[in-house]
Motif scaffolding. Structure first.
Motif, PDB file in Angstrom:
ATOM      1  N   ASP A  62      -6.502  59.848 -35.575  1.00 18.64           N
ATOM      2  CA  ASP A  62      -6.722  58.402 -35.466  1.00 18.64           C
ATOM      3  C   ASP A  62      -6.041  57.927 -34.182  1.00 18.64           C
TER       4      ASP A  62
ATOM      5  N   ALA B 108      -3.699  52.948 -33.960  1.00 18.19           N
ATOM      6  CA  ALA B 108      -2.773  52.466 -34.985  1.00 18.19           C
ATOM      7  C   ALA B 108      -1.568  51.874 -34.270  1.00 18.19           C
TER       8      ALA B 108
ATOM      9  N   THR C  28      -0.357  57.999 -43.029  1.00 17.46           N
ATOM     10  CA  THR C  28      -1.280  58.838 -42.268  1.00 17.46           C
ATOM     11  C   THR C  28      -1.797  59.975 -43.135  1.00 17.46           C
TER      12      THR C  28
ATOM     13  N   LEU D  91      -5.747  61.919 -42.745  1.00 19.72           N
ATOM     14  CA  LEU D  91      -5.730  62.185 -41.309  1.00 19.72           C
ATOM     15  C   LEU D  91      -4.798  63.349 -40.989  1.00 19.72           C
TER      16      LEU D  91
ATOM     17  N   ARG E 201      -1.980  60.783 -35.908  1.00 20.07           N
ATOM     18  CA  ARG E 201      -2.239  59.380 -35.578  1.00 20.07           C
ATOM     19  C   ARG E 201      -1.531  59.045 -34.264  1.00 20.07           C
TER      20      ARG E 201
ATOM     21  N   THR F  36       2.797  64.855 -36.629  1.00 17.59           N
ATOM     22  CA  THR F  36       1.850  63.878 -37.170  1.00 17.59           C
ATOM     23  C   THR F  36       1.536  62.772 -36.179  1.00 17.59           C
ATOM     24  N   LEU F  37       2.496  62.420 -35.318  1.00 19.72           N
ATOM     25  CA  LEU F  37       2.341  61.242 -34.477  1.00 19.72           C
ATOM     26  C   LEU F  37       2.372  61.586 -32.995  1.00 19.72           C
TER      27      LEU F  37
ATOM     28  N   TYR G 223      -4.712  50.476 -38.158  1.00 19.97           N
ATOM     29  CA  TYR G 223      -3.579  50.432 -39.074  1.00 19.97           C
ATOM     30  C   TYR G 223      -2.411  49.700 -38.423  1.00 19.97           C
TER      31      TYR G 223
END
Length: 336
Positions: A17, A20, A70, A75, A78, A116-117, A296
């Motif tokens: 994604d 966000a 997330t 997902l 993100r 994750t980010l 988001y």
């Protein structure tokens, strides 16, 4: 010369994604000159001035909460960027400290060990030297892929002046650019939330047109630039722009190729809220330039970003590959 981002870790496998938002609590006051009164927490809910934003403060400020959400959304990863209220455009010459503070905290926030980010930072848009300085720092920050910027600044967009030069700096450093609207007020949009429902798509459309008709990608072929909310109204106007480009000298003087050809080089997220609009976007955009977006944690977010796309003909592997490509990330198996 165009270089790839080299400081980015490999993200978790899965759909990425690219759209966000995150802002640390200590920066909720927003940049100098902001007319909105700052953001503030009231008993766990986030407000913009006195206006409730209808989601928990933690969804904007707490990295662990964002990581959990997330995962819950199905997902893999993100990309987080500042909410548009935090763009340093109202008193930019006074915003250096805010921009530097945001980018430093962003780099720390996206260093989460599970991949994750990834982050998109802030830059000033009134001064090329200041933008270059911050973009160079971001290019060396682990987990930061580029910047988020508004579509229009002081009545201008990205086909000329400082804004175009900033895109050149980003391209030269291999940094991605996410273009996100700011809900610029107009008197005819002061009710029914039209400043968002109409204003946001119109702002984005203006920026798409400026890049396409201004020949930006002809000058900067390595630029990775993404327009959120499905490109606003642009997919429904690309035929009109093409007709104008063929018919009027003042339309085609800034570019050497038809608008539809440049349109295919742009990235677009999928926050369209309408399968038919998504279909229209897909009929004009390149298949490898459509990326998953959610917006988001705002109330206008796509509530099930992955399910919406899988249910309407876009497969997860394509979404993952496209998201990684826009962010300049490694493929899940480590390949560029």
């Amino acid at each position: 010369m165009y270089v790839e981002v080299v400081a980015l870790p490999t993200l978790r496998s899965g759909v990425v994604d690219v759209h966000a938002h995150w802002l640390p609590r200590e920066l909720l006051g927003l940049p100098p000159g902001n007319p909105l009164g700052g953001m503030n927490d009231r008993d766990g809910a986030l407000f913009l001035g006195d206006v409730p934003l209808s989601f928990p403060t933690a969804a904007m400020t707490d990295i662990d909460a964002i990581v959990a959400d997330t995962r819950k959304a199905g997902l893999g990863a993100r990309a987080v960027s500042a909410p548009p209220f935090a763009f340093p455009v109202h008193a930019p010459s006074e915003a250096d400290d805010y921009v530097a503070a945001y980018n430093e905290r962003l780099a720390d926030a996206v260093s989460h060990p599970d991949g994750t980010l990834v982050g998109l930072g802030l830059v000033r848009l009134d001064d090329v030297a200041a933008a270059r300085r911050e973009l160079t720092r971001l290019a060396g920050a682990d987990g930061v892929a580029g910047i988020a910027v508004p579509p229009v600044v002081d009545g201008r967009s990205y086909d000329r002046g400082v804004l175009r030069e900033v895109l050149g700096v980003a391209a030269g450093l291999g940094q991605s650019v996410l273009v996100h609207p700011m809900q610029l007020p107009r008197p005819e949009w002061d009710h029914h939330y039209l400043v968002n429902l109409i204003g946001n798509p119109v702002e984005t459309t203006t920026a798409v047109a400026s890049v396409v008709l201004g020949g930006v990608l002809e000058e900067l072929p390595g630029l990775r630039i993404c327009f959120v909310h499905g490109g606003g109204c642009a997919p429904s106007l690309i035929g009109r722009w093409g007709h104008g480009w063929r018919s009027r000298e003042d339309v085609h003087r800034g570019s050497t190729r038809p608008p539809a050809e440049s349109f295919e080089q742009l990235y677009f997220d999928t926050v369209t809220h309408d399968p038919q609009v998504l279909t229209l976007l897909r009929s004009h955009a390149s298949p490898d330039r459509i990326v998953c977006g959610s917006d988001y944690p705002f109330d206008m977010a796509q509530p099930d970003p992955v399910g919406f796309l899988l249910g309407h003909g876009i497969d997860a592997a394509t979404l993952e590959a496209n998201g990684r490509r826009f962010l300049g990330m490694k493929a899940a198996d480590g390949r560029r």
